[in-house]
Design a protein around this motif. Structure first.
Motif, PDB file in Angstrom:
ATOM      1  N   SER A  53      39.045  42.340  34.834  1.00  0.00           N
ATOM      2  CA  SER A  53      38.121  41.279  35.227  1.00  0.00           C
ATOM      3  C   SER A  53      36.680  41.611  34.845  1.00  0.00           C
ATOM      4  O   SER A  53      35.902  40.725  34.452  1.00  0.00           O
ATOM      5  N   SER A  54      36.316  42.892  34.936  1.00  0.00           N
ATOM      6  CA  SER A  54      34.928  43.279  34.619  1.00  0.00           C
ATOM      7  C   SER A  54      34.647  43.160  33.123  1.00  0.00           C
ATOM      8  O   SER A  54      33.501  43.130  32.694  1.00  0.00           O
ATOM      9  N   ASP A  76      34.962  37.142  30.628  1.00  0.00           N
ATOM     10  CA  ASP A  76      34.238  36.068  31.316  1.00  0.00           C
ATOM     11  C   ASP A  76      35.016  34.754  31.252  1.00  0.00           C
ATOM     12  O   ASP A  76      34.444  33.679  31.231  1.00  0.00           O
ATOM     13  N   ARG A 135      36.528  30.164  39.135  1.00  0.00           N
ATOM     14  CA  ARG A 135      36.245  31.589  38.867  1.00  0.00           C
ATOM     15  C   ARG A 135      34.839  31.962  39.352  1.00  0.00           C
ATOM     16  O   ARG A 135      34.654  32.977  40.019  1.00  0.00           O
ATOM     17  N   ARG A 136      33.864  31.106  39.013  1.00  0.00           N
ATOM     18  CA  ARG A 136      32.475  31.373  39.442  1.00  0.00           C
ATOM     19  C   ARG A 136      32.368  31.431  40.962  1.00  0.00           C
ATOM     20  O   ARG A 136      31.670  32.245  41.527  1.00  0.00           O
ATOM     21  N   ASN A 175      36.985  27.359  35.321  1.00  0.00           N
ATOM     22  CA  ASN A 175      35.738  28.144  35.226  1.00  0.00           C
ATOM     23  C   ASN A 175      34.914  28.023  36.505  1.00  0.00           C
ATOM     24  O   ASN A 175      34.333  29.000  36.969  1.00  0.00           O
TER      25      ASN A 175
END
Ligand code: ZN
Length: 282
Positions: free
Chosen positions: A198-199, A202, A14-15, A11
């Motif tokens: 991806s959009s 989350d 990813r951020r 995570n």
């Protein structure tokens, strides 16, 4: 370092827009190479074990070795079940101390894939492990010419939200044009499809079948939403090429051969850790 699930690591990646490789392995010398690379690059790294190894003579004992070895690492490491083919297989991996598991129901009808993934998530979360599932199906590179151009098995963006919501899965492997093993033909990734998926999500997205893609394809895929990339064939081929060279050397003995395998893995793993931006992120 104690073994913990890579949910937080993935995570975070990813951020921050970088990627973490999963390097598959089934023996000790390649494992040594993966370790040397991860520690030299100070990079969080995932060691992947294919579920079929459990059924081989000494397989489960060998998996325990991977777990013990990862506990001694100076950087965060995960021991990850790659392509668990059943609920039972995932439970076996958790029992052996794996930090995260993949349940692969990608060839099942979506409702069946959801039903088993959901059970795996429930069990894994109870012991603090993360779960990856696959939606759409990543095929074989040897069949690439027949399915790649026809977009066969590609993930449908409209299925993604329902799948994640109903299963509670932590990471999602998607099919966007990559394939397992060596490609017959030229791999082409559908970046528009990736950006659309991806959009809608989350959670970290995963790309299988990394071997054979160009450095530019990897970097574009990561910039458009891929966080974890699974790699094996390229490492195995690098080790093989080193072995051929070692066999032709003046004194081809077992120690020279062992080093050839270790170095094949180390060099390629270091390359990928740099390329994905994982270096110095431990
Ligand atoms: Zn795979």
């Amino acid at each position: 370092m104690p073994l913990v699930s890579f949910v937080d690591q993935l995570n975070r990646a990813r951020r921050e827009g970088w990627g973490i490789p999963l390097f598959d392995i089934f023996e000790r010398l390649g494992t040594d190479g993966i370790y040397l690379a991860a520690e030299a690059k100070n990079a969080p790294t995932i060691v992947g074990v294919y579920g079929g190894l459990f059924d081989r003579p000494g397989g489960k004992e060998f998996c325990s070795y991977f777990v013990k070895r990862c506990q001694t690492s100076t950087v965060p490491m995960s021991v990850y079940l790659d392509h668990g083919d059943s609920f039972e297989r995932c439970i076996q991996a958790l029992h052996l101390g794996f930090t995260d598991v993949m349940y692969d129901g990608s060839q099942l009808p979506m409702d069946e894939n959801i039903a088993t993934t959901k059970m795996v998530v429930r069990a894994a979360h109870a012991v603090g492990a993360g779960v990856e599932a696959e939606l759409g199906h990543v095929g074989r590179g040897s069949d690439y010419e027949s399915f790649g151009s026809r977009r066969e098995g590609f993930t449908k963006p409209e299925d993604v939200e329902r799948f994640i919501e109903e299963t509670g899965v932590d990471f999602l492997a998607i099919a966007i044009g990559s394939a397992h093993g060596q490609y017959k033909g030229t791999p082409e990734l559908d970046y528009e499809l990736l950006a659309e998926i991806s959009s809608r999500v989350d959670i970290p997205l995963v790309m299988h079948g990394g071997s054979g893609l160009s450095d530019e394809q990897f970097q574009t895929a990561i910039s458009k939403g891929i966080t974890k990339v699974n790699i094996f064939t390229d490492l195995a081929m690098a080790a093989g090429a080193n072995l051929i060279e070692a066999a032709r050397s003046e004194s081809p003995n077992l120690m020279v051969m062992a080093n050839a395998v270790r170095e094949g893995f180390r060099v390629r793993c270091e390359h990928y850790l740099d390329l994905f931006g994982a270096t110095d992120k431990a």
